[in-house]
Design a protein around this motif. Structure first.
Motif, PDB file in Angstrom:
ATOM      1  N   THR A  44      -9.970  57.416   2.081  1.00  0.00           N
ATOM      2  CA  THR A  44     -10.673  58.278   3.026  1.00  0.00           C
ATOM      3  C   THR A  44     -12.177  58.192   2.809  1.00  0.00           C
ATOM      4  OG1 THR A  44     -10.650  60.220   1.573  1.00  0.00           O
ATOM      5  CG2 THR A  44      -8.729  59.886   3.017  1.00  0.00           C
ATOM      6  N   ASP A  45     -12.934  58.407   3.881  1.00  0.00           N
ATOM      7  CA  ASP A  45     -14.389  58.428   3.753  1.00  0.00           C
ATOM      8  C   ASP A  45     -14.829  59.526   2.787  1.00  0.00           C
ATOM      9  OD1 ASP A  45     -14.403  56.395   5.548  1.00  0.00           O
ATOM     10  OD2 ASP A  45     -15.416  57.482   7.155  1.00  0.00           O
ATOM     11  N   LYS A  46     -14.116  60.648   2.789  1.00  0.00           N
ATOM     12  CA  LYS A  46     -14.466  61.758   1.897  1.00  0.00           C
ATOM     13  C   LYS A  46     -14.384  61.328   0.438  1.00  0.00           C
ATOM     14  CE  LYS A  46     -13.211  66.533   0.718  1.00  0.00           C
ATOM     15  NZ  LYS A  46     -12.297  67.669   1.027  1.00  0.00           N
ATOM     16  N   SER A  47     -13.300  60.644   0.068  1.00  0.00           N
ATOM     17  CA  SER A  47     -13.153  60.221  -1.329  1.00  0.00           C
ATOM     18  C   SER A  47     -14.198  59.182  -1.701  1.00  0.00           C
ATOM     19  CB  SER A  47     -11.748  59.662  -1.572  1.00  0.00           C
ATOM     20  OG  SER A  47     -11.539  58.441  -0.874  1.00  0.00           O
ATOM     21  N   VAL A  48     -14.540  58.305  -0.758  1.00  0.00           N
ATOM     22  CA  VAL A  48     -15.568  57.300  -1.017  1.00  0.00           C
ATOM     23  C   VAL A  48     -16.925  57.967  -1.210  1.00  0.00           C
ATOM     24  CG1 VAL A  48     -16.826  55.331  -0.060  1.00  0.00           C
ATOM     25  CG2 VAL A  48     -14.335  55.470   0.179  1.00  0.00           C
ATOM     26  N   ASN A  49     -17.248  58.925  -0.361  1.00  0.00           N
ATOM     27  CA  ASN A  49     -18.536  59.612  -0.482  1.00  0.00           C
ATOM     28  C   ASN A  49     -18.672  60.350  -1.812  1.00  0.00           C
ATOM     29  OD1 ASN A  49     -19.417  58.747   2.038  1.00  0.00           O
ATOM     30  ND2 ASN A  49     -18.683  60.568   3.095  1.00  0.00           N
ATOM     31  N   LEU A  50     -17.587  60.953  -2.270  1.00  0.00           N
ATOM     32  CA  LEU A  50     -17.628  61.642  -3.560  1.00  0.00           C
ATOM     33  C   LEU A  50     -17.962  60.660  -4.683  1.00  0.00           C
ATOM     34  CD1 LEU A  50     -14.514  64.003  -3.245  1.00  0.00           C
ATOM     35  CD2 LEU A  50     -16.925  64.691  -3.324  1.00  0.00           C
ATOM     36  N   ALA A  51     -17.407  59.459  -4.587  1.00  0.00           N
ATOM     37  CA  ALA A  51     -17.659  58.457  -5.626  1.00  0.00           C
ATOM     38  C   ALA A  51     -19.048  57.851  -5.507  1.00  0.00           C
ATOM     39  CB  ALA A  51     -16.599  57.358  -5.548  1.00  0.00           C
ATOM     40  N   THR A  52     -19.454  57.509  -4.286  1.00  0.00           N
ATOM     41  CA  THR A  52     -20.732  56.809  -4.137  1.00  0.00           C
ATOM     42  C   THR A  52     -21.937  57.711  -4.373  1.00  0.00           C
ATOM     43  OG1 THR A  52     -20.667  57.147  -1.724  1.00  0.00           O
ATOM     44  CG2 THR A  52     -19.808  55.050  -2.584  1.00  0.00           C
ATOM     45  N   GLN A 101     -12.804  55.354  -9.982  1.00  0.00           N
ATOM     46  CA  GLN A 101     -11.395  55.299 -10.344  1.00  0.00           C
ATOM     47  C   GLN A 101     -10.500  56.250  -9.553  1.00  0.00           C
ATOM     48  OE1 GLN A 101     -10.763  56.427 -14.435  1.00  0.00           O
ATOM     49  NE2 GLN A 101     -12.383  57.962 -14.381  1.00  0.00           N
ATOM     50  N   ARG A 102     -11.070  57.193  -8.838  1.00  0.00           N
ATOM     51  CA  ARG A 102     -10.245  58.091  -8.028  1.00  0.00           C
ATOM     52  C   ARG A 102      -9.964  57.531  -6.635  1.00  0.00           C
ATOM     53  NH1 ARG A 102     -11.988  64.362  -9.436  1.00  0.00           N
ATOM     54  NH2 ARG A 102     -11.652  64.189 -11.692  1.00  0.00           N
ATOM     55  N   ILE A 103     -10.506  56.352  -6.362  1.00  0.00           N
ATOM     56  CA  ILE A 103     -10.284  55.696  -5.077  1.00  0.00           C
ATOM     57  C   ILE A 103      -9.124  54.716  -5.224  1.00  0.00           C
ATOM     58  CG2 ILE A 103     -11.294  54.150  -3.357  1.00  0.00           C
ATOM     59  CD1 ILE A 103     -14.007  55.298  -4.059  1.00  0.00           C
ATOM     60  N   GLY A 104      -8.260  54.655  -4.245  1.00  0.00           N
ATOM     61  CA  GLY A 104      -7.127  53.750  -4.288  1.00  0.00           C
ATOM     62  C   GLY A 104      -7.546  52.305  -4.464  1.00  0.00           C
ATOM     63  N   TYR A 113      -8.788  50.857  -6.984  1.00  0.00           N
ATOM     64  CA  TYR A 113     -10.144  50.804  -7.534  1.00  0.00           C
ATOM     65  C   TYR A 113     -10.368  49.603  -8.455  1.00  0.00           C
ATOM     66  CZ  TYR A 113      -8.765  52.603 -12.158  1.00  0.00           C
ATOM     67  OH  TYR A 113      -8.217  52.760 -13.401  1.00  0.00           O
ATOM     68  N   ARG A 114      -9.340  49.154  -9.138  1.00  0.00           N
ATOM     69  CA  ARG A 114      -9.536  48.014 -10.041  1.00  0.00           C
ATOM     70  C   ARG A 114      -9.895  46.750  -9.254  1.00  0.00           C
ATOM     71  NH1 ARG A 114      -5.228  50.744 -12.621  1.00  0.00           N
ATOM     72  NH2 ARG A 114      -5.714  51.371 -14.779  1.00  0.00           N
ATOM     73  N   THR A 115      -9.130  46.493  -8.198  1.00  0.00           N
ATOM     74  CA  THR A 115      -9.412  45.323  -7.359  1.00  0.00           C
ATOM     75  C   THR A 115     -10.773  45.461  -6.692  1.00  0.00           C
ATOM     76  OG1 THR A 115      -7.072  44.915  -6.942  1.00  0.00           O
ATOM     77  CG2 THR A 115      -8.648  43.987  -5.363  1.00  0.00           C
ATOM     78  N   LYS A 116     -11.076  46.649  -6.202  1.00  0.00           N
ATOM     79  CA  LYS A 116     -12.346  46.875  -5.524  1.00  0.00           C
ATOM     80  C   LYS A 116     -13.520  46.724  -6.492  1.00  0.00           C
ATOM     81  CE  LYS A 116     -10.268  49.911  -2.063  1.00  0.00           C
ATOM     82  NZ  LYS A 116     -10.147  51.294  -1.537  1.00  0.00           N
ATOM     83  N   THR A 117     -13.337  47.164  -7.720  1.00  0.00           N
ATOM     84  CA  THR A 117     -14.385  46.992  -8.738  1.00  0.00           C
ATOM     85  C   THR A 117     -14.697  45.515  -8.938  1.00  0.00           C
ATOM     86  OG1 THR A 117     -13.851  49.037  -9.920  1.00  0.00           O
ATOM     87  CG2 THR A 117     -14.936  47.291 -11.181  1.00  0.00           C
ATOM     88  N   LYS A 118     -13.661  44.703  -9.090  1.00  0.00           N
ATOM     89  CA  LYS A 118     -13.864  43.264  -9.285  1.00  0.00           C
ATOM     90  C   LYS A 118     -14.528  42.630  -8.062  1.00  0.00           C
ATOM     91  CE  LYS A 118     -10.024  42.781 -12.532  1.00  0.00           C
ATOM     92  NZ  LYS A 118      -8.678  42.191 -12.771  1.00  0.00           N
ATOM     93  N   ASN A 119     -14.096  43.038  -6.872  1.00  0.00           N
ATOM     94  CA  ASN A 119     -14.684  42.483  -5.649  1.00  0.00           C
ATOM     95  C   ASN A 119     -16.160  42.852  -5.511  1.00  0.00           C
ATOM     96  OD1 ASN A 119     -12.382  41.177  -4.745  1.00  0.00           O
ATOM     97  ND2 ASN A 119     -11.683  42.907  -3.521  1.00  0.00           N
ATOM     98  N   ILE A 120     -16.496  44.086  -5.831  1.00  0.00           N
ATOM     99  CA  ILE A 120     -17.892  44.528  -5.718  1.00  0.00           C
ATOM    100  C   ILE A 120     -18.769  43.771  -6.708  1.00  0.00           C
ATOM    101  CG2 ILE A 120     -19.467  46.475  -6.113  1.00  0.00           C
ATOM    102  CD1 ILE A 120     -17.242  48.281  -4.912  1.00  0.00           C
ATOM    103  N   LEU A 121     -18.300  43.621  -7.922  1.00  0.00           N
ATOM    104  CA  LEU A 121     -19.084  42.885  -8.922  1.00  0.00           C
ATOM    105  C   LEU A 121     -19.262  41.423  -8.515  1.00  0.00           C
ATOM    106  CD1 LEU A 121     -17.560  44.394 -12.174  1.00  0.00           C
ATOM    107  CD2 LEU A 121     -19.897  44.720 -11.339  1.00  0.00           C
ATOM    108  N   GLY A 179     -17.943  50.359 -16.561  1.00  0.00           N
ATOM    109  CA  GLY A 179     -18.832  51.391 -16.034  1.00  0.00           C
ATOM    110  C   GLY A 179     -18.608  51.645 -14.561  1.00  0.00           C
ATOM    111  N   LEU A 180     -18.440  50.572 -13.780  1.00  0.00           N
ATOM    112  CA  LEU A 180     -18.224  50.739 -12.347  1.00  0.00           C
ATOM    113  C   LEU A 180     -16.854  51.349 -12.071  1.00  0.00           C
ATOM    114  CD1 LEU A 180     -19.039  50.379  -9.414  1.00  0.00           C
ATOM    115  CD2 LEU A 180     -18.298  47.995  -9.555  1.00  0.00           C
ATOM    116  N   SER A 181     -15.832  50.868 -12.746  1.00  0.00           N
ATOM    117  CA  SER A 181     -14.489  51.388 -12.489  1.00  0.00           C
ATOM    118  C   SER A 181     -14.370  52.860 -12.851  1.00  0.00           C
ATOM    119  CB  SER A 181     -13.434  50.571 -13.248  1.00  0.00           C
ATOM    120  OG  SER A 181     -13.610  50.680 -14.651  1.00  0.00           O
ATOM    121  N   ASN A 182     -15.092  53.301 -13.876  1.00  0.00           N
ATOM    122  CA  ASN A 182     -15.064  54.717 -14.239  1.00  0.00           C
ATOM    123  C   ASN A 182     -15.629  55.603 -13.131  1.00  0.00           C
ATOM    124  OD1 ASN A 182     -13.891  54.294 -16.728  1.00  0.00           O
ATOM    125  ND2 ASN A 182     -15.836  54.259 -17.847  1.00  0.00           N
TER     126      ASN A 182
END
Length: 223
Positions: A43-51, A77-80, A82-90, A71-74
């Motif tokens: 959800t956009d809400k969960s993303v906004n809380l993280a970003t 980590q509440r976003i679905g 998140y591990r794959t997304k962390t690797k993709n972002i890096l 550091g990024l995954s921490n």
């Protein structure tokens, strides 16, 4: 659905919400890119809380790489997924530094070369960050386009191409946001709020529901 009806639909969307935009929070094209990558199946809400936390610490490719995977995954980590997304972002940050002087590219071809960026994400960036008249078809837009009869199609690419063909030019830039918001708050998947829909007399859905109570954020009440 004929052209006159489509024109009236988007005229009403514009009257209700003259300046629609994404509900993701961002200040730069890079921040938007990161947010959209994180928003897949979230959800956009969960993303906004993280970003909010992430961008306060790191909002450039170099700064995010400096966080490292842990550091990024921490922070996300509440976003679905998140591990794959962390690797993709890096990986995306690394490519931006190496190939684009740390800037987000402005072409679909280059955007789609970035890890975690597909056609839909590229369309969001081109539209929202760079002002191009693209339409990113997500589940909301796919549902609304088919249910209303605006642009029925069997898959997201077919719906996208049809929307780009039938949406009047004057509305094409903002169509993406109007349709997403309409699907998110009014034309819901299970129980559409037809009694609160500003286009219910134009919509060609055969199973309209006028029994629902309106329960949406006040900021989106007129969408």
């Amino acid at each position: 659905m004929n052209a006159a009806k489509r024109y009236e639909i988007f005229t009403r969307f514009r009257a209700a919400n003259p300046h629609p935009t994404t509900e993701l929070e961002y200040n730069t094209p890079f921040e938007l890119l990161v947010a959209v990558i994180l928003s897949a199946q979230a959800t956009d809400k969960s993303v906004n809380l993280a970003t909010r936390k992430l961008f306060a610490l790191a909002n450039t490719p170099e700064q995010i790489i400096a966080l490292g995977e842990t550091g990024l995954s921490n922070l996300v980590q509440r976003i679905g997924l998140y591990r794959t997304k962390t690797k993709n972002i890096l990986a995306t940050c690394q490519l931006l530094i190496q190939n684009h002087h740390s800037q987000v590219p402005r072409t679909r071809e280059e955007l789609e070369k970035l890890p975690g960026v597909g056609r839909k994400t590229a369309n969001v960036i081109l539209n929202t960050a760079f002002g191009e008249a693209t339409i990113a078809v997500d589940t909301h837009i796919f549902r609304v386009a088919n249910r209303t009869g605006i642009a029925p199609g069997k898959n997201v690419l077919e719906v996208e191409r049809k929307l780009m063909k039938v949406v009047p030019t004057a509305f094409r830039h903002d169509a993406h946001h109007w349709l997403i918001l309409h699907g998110r708050y009014i034309c819901k998947a299970r129980k559409p709020l037809c009694s609160h829909c500003c286009i219910n007399d134009l919509c060609e859905y055969k199973h309209k529901n006028f029994e629902n109570t309106l329960l949406i954020p006040s900021s989106s009440a007129n969408v």
